[in-house]
Design a protein around this motif. Structure first.
Motif, mmCIF file in Angstrom:
data_model
loop_
_atom_site.group_PDB
_atom_site.id
_atom_site.type_symbol
_atom_site.label_atom_id
_atom_site.label_comp_id
_atom_site.label_asym_id
_atom_site.label_seq_id
_atom_site.Cartn_x
_atom_site.Cartn_y
_atom_site.Cartn_z
ATOM 1 N N UNK A 18 11.569 9.504 -1.278
ATOM 2 C CA UNK A 18 12.171 9.037 -2.539
ATOM 3 C C UNK A 18 11.257 9.334 -3.720
ATOM 4 N N UNK A 19 9.958 9.216 -3.455
ATOM 5 C CA UNK A 19 8.997 9.456 -4.526
ATOM 6 C C UNK A 19 9.157 10.859 -5.089
ATOM 7 N N UNK A 20 9.537 11.791 -4.225
ATOM 8 C CA UNK A 20 9.709 13.169 -4.673
ATOM 9 C C UNK A 20 10.912 13.303 -5.608
ATOM 10 N N UNK A 21 11.938 12.449 -5.387
ATOM 11 C CA UNK A 21 13.180 12.597 -6.135
ATOM 12 C C UNK A 21 13.125 12.054 -7.557
ATOM 13 N N UNK A 22 12.681 10.790 -7.708
ATOM 14 C CA UNK A 22 12.816 10.133 -9.006
ATOM 15 C C UNK A 22 11.973 10.810 -10.077
ATOM 16 N N UNK A 23 12.392 10.615 -11.307
ATOM 17 C CA UNK A 23 11.686 11.213 -12.429
ATOM 18 C C UNK A 23 10.290 10.638 -12.551
ATOM 19 N N UNK A 66 0.863 -1.172 0.000
ATOM 20 C CA UNK A 66 0.000 0.000 0.000
ATOM 21 C C UNK A 66 0.899 1.221 0.000
ATOM 22 N N UNK A 67 1.414 1.551 -1.188
ATOM 23 C CA UNK A 67 2.390 2.622 -1.325
ATOM 24 C C UNK A 67 1.880 3.906 -0.683
ATOM 25 N N UNK A 68 2.635 4.675 0.064
ATOM 26 C CA UNK A 68 4.078 4.535 0.249
ATOM 27 C C UNK A 68 4.512 3.494 1.280
ATOM 28 N N UNK A 69 3.558 2.820 1.908
ATOM 29 C CA UNK A 69 4.004 1.757 2.821
ATOM 30 C C UNK A 69 4.727 0.691 2.002
ATOM 31 N N UNK A 70 5.766 0.114 2.569
ATOM 32 C CA UNK A 70 6.502 -0.921 1.827
ATOM 33 C C UNK A 70 5.787 -2.268 1.876
ATOM 34 N N UNK A 71 4.672 -2.331 2.569
ATOM 35 C CA UNK A 71 3.938 -3.591 2.758
ATOM 36 C C UNK A 71 2.447 -3.278 2.665
ATOM 37 N N UNK A 72 1.607 -4.323 2.583
ATOM 38 C CA UNK A 72 0.157 -4.074 2.590
ATOM 39 C C UNK A 72 -0.286 -3.484 3.933
ATOM 40 N N UNK A 73 -1.515 -2.985 3.951
ATOM 41 C CA UNK A 73 -2.033 -2.398 5.185
ATOM 42 C C UNK A 73 -1.987 -3.380 6.345
#
Lengths: 688, 329, 348
Positions: free
Chosen positions: B38-43, A107-114
């Motif tokens: 990081x999301x802010x940085x990458x193209x 669940x972006x920006x989480x690196x894992x699901x909720x």
């Protein structure tokens, strides 16, 4: 005592049957006569008018349907129906996506699901506790943990998500339809054949066009799953509603209830248990679509299975491991929904202190589950299922086992394949497919008349006419031959294994879980080993079909023999029967209605494997369907091949059922015929 | 529903909601923050939808390109496991951007290429550098035992070797996965070969059959192709048919020649090609050799690596080539 | 409300029920006169109820009697349109049922008429008290109110203590008491009984019949009672309608039926009935003669012979049958004995 004459059945009485064979000429003599005439006619006209069409050939009928699809694609930007369906499918696509973000996709920006694996285990355990009791809660947690250990946590969760969304939609559609069918004979008569077609029409045929309407991935997966999985719940819930005591409906109506009150206060509550059985069958059917849905990029365990398939014999172990995860999930869902059905009555009745205790337990468990969720949201190791290497070990072991098997038995299996093909399949195919089409058609019609009577013959005539019109007569007859041979194998296996199962508790205990697993193991998993053993060809297709169809037939035969009254067995034993005499003269004949049912189910299960058989050299209609799915210019051929499979299915189903109905009056078998057609894991309960 | 049940249910749901909203901290939180920054940085490459058609060579191409797009260009790559036909359908709806290896689908081109009268949703994005060789193959042991079998003129001599219970007293020719464009029934017919085409039904079935034939030293002849990882395991030997000439395959019923060497090409969706995604350049410039592909395919099928890992490994080992793709675009 | 309607709780006029396709086209044609078998052969239709008419007075127990297939259960279902009649009218408590709209019909079912069924028709998933309260529930009575009312009825039918049992935990007789309580809960003007006790054991059946007699004495409901059991009919019925093949054969009081059977069918039917249990003095008395002793006991003509027997036989003088203060007949020992012992029906 009761006034039986007063309420004549509204339906017309059954038309007169064909002349009973109890007369001077017994049934088997008729059949032998037909066979003899058939052989002679076939010998005279061998190879003529067989309507053979090359594998890559097609006719105008096929082209017409292909053009239809091309037009459909060309019109997709301004086709209102497609836009509308697309809007709806976005809804369930969205539902799947949301659920995925909860349990299986980062669940972006989480690196894992909720919710991490620990939280999912907690919630799943709680749900199982609520609907099925603590034993099943433990079982559920263990099953899901196994999926994780096998290395397929995320794919397993995806499969569960797609299954749940599909089943939810099935219920949303299915229950109202069942209510309609339960209350209206006309609706019942109209919708039943539609359900038959939905269940027998190979999904490969409409998989590609369905993506035009529903879009790739989860939405189309849900759509095709619903098409295949909705009939069982409709059928069974309809039976449940129709089975509600007529007196009770009448009595409550006499008190002035509205139709809505009748439905919600009488019919649905009284049919509740049966409806949950329907939910079970629908869930199993939905799960059985998980691999096929993988062909259109459905998330879930179908992906690793199919990917391993493309990598050939080296990845059999991997395919098997992914298949095992499906089996574990299937058995888990089956047990939980079965227990839920059995418990629904008890739960509804538990009152007073029982109920209070129950809610306290559930409350405490909910808190525990909540804690699991919290933890799984904070710690990476409780969110991402740890890689234990168990899956690789299992895959390696399976790889070695299959390699060893193929190396060791290769010679034997080749011999078996060649002998069976030469001795059984080829002569039979010569008779059925290589005779002039009208000879075979007449012969089949006569056989149907003798076995099933006039009605069955009429159905056969309609089906054969339909097959003739599809321009795929030869392929249909090739497929029909394979289906017959496979069914014979299935029945032999059913007798060989089913009888010992019924007679020895131990055998039953050991074999039943194996059969359950074999029944839900996706066929794609064992295609490669079977190919490695037998090479591509009709025999391989038959073997795959037998593996798939035998479990259900075995279980039916075992249950049939088991229900032969103990008194009768005692009496026969007292009269000095040997075990062999007991089996052949008492138990099998008395289980005849179950044997017929097993043959019917065996035939239909085998038929549902025709397309899979096409993938391993089975030829016939299976190849045509795969061709239509793979190449846009053959779409029409695939489509009519699918329709031909449906016609074959209706033909064999109706003939066997008429034959069965002429010999059995057992209502339990009749209802089993209804419910049995709803596929799924054959039940151990009173249903089958 | 009984009131107790309702209250218990709402209670549990409320607890759940509370739990979901109220928690924070832990190692997950840190990574989340890292991701956000990081999301802010990458193209902003955006999304790249790669179809993955069901053969290992395709998988190798798709994952190598996908890996580069993701790591170097910051694209969010989605792999979609689809058959060819469905992939092409996906161009129009925006669900598929790239089919990275195409062996030639005249029918689909007619339907989707604008210059062929189609709806214009798909277009050709140039060759992959791989050359597809389709043809009739026998297992290596046969080529050794019967050296002259590799000439079609001698096939009838050996026809009875290939007889099986499936082939009606003729030699059996193993037809291919129905996905592939194939003319074997016509070729057998037009060259008066004493063979019958029996379709394997799938690539998996064909591979299993050739593997078994080599292992058991049983005769087999059938449709196969390279580049294909299986060739490194069992190097099948090609049988030469009458040479391909332009137009000799135009009438499907009259084909009596070998398959042409095929330049494998990339097919992309027109809307993707017209977008300003940096991935467009990468797709256009991607090219490699049959050996390259076979290597990645071997990582996947024989070494049992995941497609992602196999691609990453190859990219690490071949930085120059990757650099060239990126710079060309 | 007209006067006629007031002394008619129920009026049935020319009621027909024909099962089968295009059944409504048959009435009024010569086909309607055909016997059942011929009609079935000619049209495929079955006439279950043929041109039945009768009236029931308030407070009366009206029994419809016939063998299996006589059409009696269809008849009773037509009264509230559980089965839609093919033709004819049913007027219930002054209101025409046959032309009522669905909503009107529901309203009638909720308030005016209730039915008790042979196979009980209870809801297996509900406790006794909620089964009894079902009729109140569907008409929207609040839970506490309907439960209280249901409890009263549970007590009335003698099931106190079983309120929270489920139907399958009760014996057949008890289940039918629940059915009875459920029917009474709506406080209907008319009760319909469809062979309510046929499924019960004989002993329990007798208890239940007594229960109905008791409740009837207490509640004074109008009732239509379907049975195939003549003894039950004679025991409960103020009047009896005998049906055969969907047609009315005879309507009358028990004594009329026994004393003057309309035809051989009814005669055969009643041949086993103990006369003395049914016949009243009216049917055994002879006209008074001047020579008769006037010292014997005085009785009403409606007294059943059996009840009169002891007093009559113990007196040395014949019984004087007096109606409205006027001597209408004389019953001597000989007449009593002929009925009680020799089972003759009509006085010589």
């Amino acid at each position: 005592m009761t006034a039986t004459l007063e309420r004549p059945p509204a339906s017309a009485p059954a038309p007169p049957e064909a002349p009973r064979t109890r007369g001077p000429v017994p049934r088997w003599a008729w059949l032998l006569g037909i066979l003899a005439a058939w052989i002679v006619a076939s010998w005279i006209g061998h190879g003529k008018a067989t309507l053979y069409l090359p594998g890559q050939g097609s006719t105008d009928v096929h082209e017409w349907f292909t053009q239809l699809k091309r037009d459909l694609i060309a019109s997709r930007d301004d086709n209102l129906l497609m836009q509308a369906v697309g809007a709806v499918s976005d809804l369930f696509g969205g539902a799947v996506e949301q659920l995925q973000r909860f349990v299986s996709v980062d669940a972006y920006p989480r690196p894992v699901p909720q919710i991490g694996w620990l939280g999912v285990l907690g919630i799943a355990g709680w749900v199982a506790l609520a609907v099925a009791g603590w034993k099943h809660a433990v079982g559920t947690v263990a099953a899901l943990a196994t999926v994780g250990l096998l290395g397929y946590w995320n794919d397993g969760m995806d499969t569960l998500v797609v299954t749940f969304v599909s089943v939810a939609i099935c219920l949303l559609i299915g229950l109202p339809v069942a209510v309609l069918m339960g209350n209206s004979r006309r609706a019942y008569a109209l919708i039943t054949p539609v359900l038959d077609v939905m269940q027998t029409f190979p999904s490969f045929v409409y998989l590609a066009p369905a993506t035009l309407f529903f879009g790739l991935g989860a939405p189309v997966a849900v759509a095709v799953t619903v098409v295949y999985a909705v009939p069982p719940v409709i059928r069974v819930a309809t039976e449940g509603i129709r089975g509600v005591s007529e007196t009770t409906v009448e009595a409550t109506t006499s008190l002035g209830q509205t139709p809505w009150q009748r439905l919600t206060k009488v019919q649905l509550p009284m049919a509740r248990r049966t409806i949950i059985v329907g939910v079970n069958l629908t869930t199993m059917a939905a799960l059985s679509m998980s691999v096929i849905a993988g062909f259109v990029n459905s998330p879930g365990l179908g992906k690793p299975v199919l990917r391993a398939l493309t990598a050939g014999t080296n990845q059999v172990g991997v395919a098997f491991t992914a298949g095992l995860a499906i089996v574990v999930i299937a058995i888990m869902l089956d047990r939980v929904t079965t227990a839920a059905s059995e418990r629904s009555e008890v739960l509804a009745r538990s009152g007073g202190t029982d109920r209070r205790t129950r809610w306290i337990v559930l409350g405490v468990a909910a808190i525990a589950a909540g804690v699991c969720v919290v933890l799984s949201r904070r710690s990476l190791s409780l969110a991402d299922f740890p890689d234990t290497g168990v899956g690789d070990t299992v895959a390696d072991a399976m790889q070695r086992a299959t390699d060893w098997t193929t190396d060791t038995f290769s010679g034997l299996t080749t011999w078996l394949q060649e002998t069976t093909t030469t001795l059984f399949i080829n002569p039979l195919q010569d008779l059925i497919a290589s005779s002039p089409w009208f000879v075979t058609g007449t012969a089949l019609l006569l056989v149907a008349l003798v076995l099933g009577g006039r009605v069955a013959a009429l159905t056969t005539l309609v089906c054969l006419a339909g097959i003739r019109l599809t321009d795929l007569w030869y392929d249909a007859m090739v497929t029909f031959t394979s289906v017959l041979v496979a069914t014979v194998f299935v029945m032999v296996l059913a007798a060989l294994v089913g009888v010992p199962m019924a007679r020895r508790r131990m055998v039953d205990r050991v074999l039943r879980p194996v059969l359950d697993a074999a029944q839900v193991m996706p066929a794609f998993v064992y295609l490669i080993p079977v190919l490695a053993l037998f090479g591509p060809g009709r025999f391989t297709a038959i073997v795959a079909a037998v593996i798939y169809a035998a479990p259900v037939a075995i279980k039916l035969v075992a249950d049939g023999v088991k229900q032969v009254s103990a008194t009768t067995v005692e009496a026969a034993t007292a009269a000095g029967s040997t075990p062999w005499q007991l089996i052949t003269k008492v138990q099998l004949p008395m289980a005849r209605s179950h044997l017929v049912l097993a043959a019917n189910q065996g035939l239909l299960y085998v038929l549902s494997m025709v397309v899979i058989g096409g993938l391993v050299g089975g030829g016939g209609l299976g190849y045509d369907v795969v061709l239509g799915f793979s190449r846009s210019e053959y779409f029409g051929k695939g489509l009519v091949a699918g329709a031909t499979i449906v016609l074959l299915g209706i033909m064999v189903d109706r003939v066997t059922r008429r034959a069965a109905a002429r010999r059995t009056t057992s209502p339990s078998v009749r209802s089993a015929l209804v419910i049995g057609r709803s596929s799924g894991l054959a039940r151990r309960g009173p249903l089958v | 529903m009984k009131p107790t049940r309702v209250s218990a249910l709402t209670g549990s749901l409320a607890t759940l909601a509370l739990v979901l909203s109220a928690c924070g901290g832990g190692d997950i939180e840190k990574e989340t923050e890292a991701n956000e920054s990081q999301a802010a940085e990458t193209g902003d490459c955006g999304e790249l939808n790669m179809a993955v058609n069901p053969w290992v060579g395709f998988e190798a191409d798709a994952y190598v390109v996908g890996h580069v797009a993701q790591e170097e260009l910051g694209c969010s790559v989605t792999y979609k496991d689809l058959k060819e036909e469905v992939s092409w359908q996906g161009f129009g709806s925006g669900e598929v951007d790239v089919v990275i290896e195409d062996w030639g689908h005249p029918d689909l081109e007619k339907q989707y290429f604008e210059d062929q009268g189609g709806d214009g949703s798909a277009m050709d994005a140039g060759p992959t550098g791989n050359v597809g060789i389709i043809g009739w193959y026998v297992p290596p042991w046969m080529a050794e035992e019967y050296p002259d079998i590799t000439d079609w003129n001698n096939l009838n001599k050996y026809a009875d070797l290939f007889e099986t219970p499936e082939s009606d007293g003729k030699g059996q020719f193993l037809g291919a996965d129905p996905s592939y464009v194939q003319f074997d029934e016509a070729i057998v017919n037009n060259l008066d070969l004493d063979f019958k085409v029996v379709f394997s039904g799938s690539e998996a079935a064909s591979i299993a059959a050739f593997e078994k034939a080599e292992k058991d030293k049983t005769p087999l002849i059938g449709y196969f192709y390279e580049p294909q990882w299986f060739m490194s395991e069992v190097p099948l030997v090609k049988v030469s048919l009458p040479e391909y000439t332009d137009g000799c395959q135009d009438d499907a019923k009259a084909v009596a020649c070998d398959y042409p060497e095929t330049e494998l090409k990339k097919i992309v969706s027109t809307s993707f090609m017209e977008s300003d995604s940096p991935a467009v350049g990468l797709i256009e410039s991607f090219q490699w050799t049959n050996d390259d592909q076979n290597l990645v395919a071997k990582y996947i099928s024989e070494d049992g690596m995941s497609a992602e890992d196999a691609a990453a490994k190859w990219v690490d080992e071949n930085p120059d080539q990757v650099e060239a793709w990126l710079n060309a675009g | 409300m007209t006067e006629a309607a007031q002394d008619q709780a129920l009026r049935v006029d020319g009621l027909w029920k024909i099962f089968g396709a295009r059944a409504d086209k048959i009435i009024g044609t010569p086909d309607a006169e055909l016997g059942r078998a011929e009609l079935k052969e000619r049209t495929g239709c079955v006439a279950a109820v043929k041109d039945v008419s009768f009236t029931v007075a308030p407070g009366e127990v009206f029994v419809v009697m016939g063998l299996s297939g006589s059409g009696k259960s269809t008849l009773v279902r037509c009264l509230t349109r559980l089965i839609e009649p093919t033709a004819g009218t049913v007027v219930l408590d002054g209101q025409d049922i046959t032309s009522a709209s669905e909503a009107r019909l529901r309203d009638l079912r909720r308030h005016k008429v209730s039915m008790v069924f042979q196979h009980f028709g209870l809801l297996p998933h509900r406790q006794v008290v909620d089964n009894v309260a079902y009729g109140l529930e569907v008409r929207g009575v609040k839970k506490t109110e309907r439960r209280a009312r249901a409890q009263e009825l549970v007590d009335l039918v003698g099931l106190t203590g079983y309120e929270h049992s489920y139907p399958d935990q009760l014996s057949g007789g008890m289940q039918q008491r629940v059915g009875l309580a459920r029917a009474l809960a709506n406080d209907p003007a008319i009760l319909l009984f469809d062979e309510p006790f046929s499924a019960l054991d004989p002993l329990i059946r007798r208890d239940m019949q007594d229960e109905v007699v008791r409740l009837q004495a207490e509640l004074q409901k109008t009732a239509v009672f379907i049975t195939h059991d003549l003894n039950e009919a004679l025991k409960l019925g103020d009047r009896i309608l005998i049906m055969r093949d969907g047609e009315v054969v005879q309507v009358g009081t028990p004594a009329e039926i026994v004393a003057q059977p309309a035809d051989a069918y009814v005669r055969d039917f009643v041949s086993d009935v103990p006369r003395s249990h049914v016949l009243t003095l009216e049917y055994v008395m002879r006209p008074p003669e001047p020579t008769d002793s006037l010292e014997g006991p005085v009785m009403d003509p409606d007294v059943v012979v059996r009840q009169a027997a002891r007093a009559a036989l113990s007196s040395a003088h014949p019984v004087q049958v007096v109606r409205d203060g006027e001597l209408v007949g004389i019953v001597d020992d000989d007449a009593i004995l002929r009925v009680v012992v020799a089972e003759e029906s009509v006085p010589a």
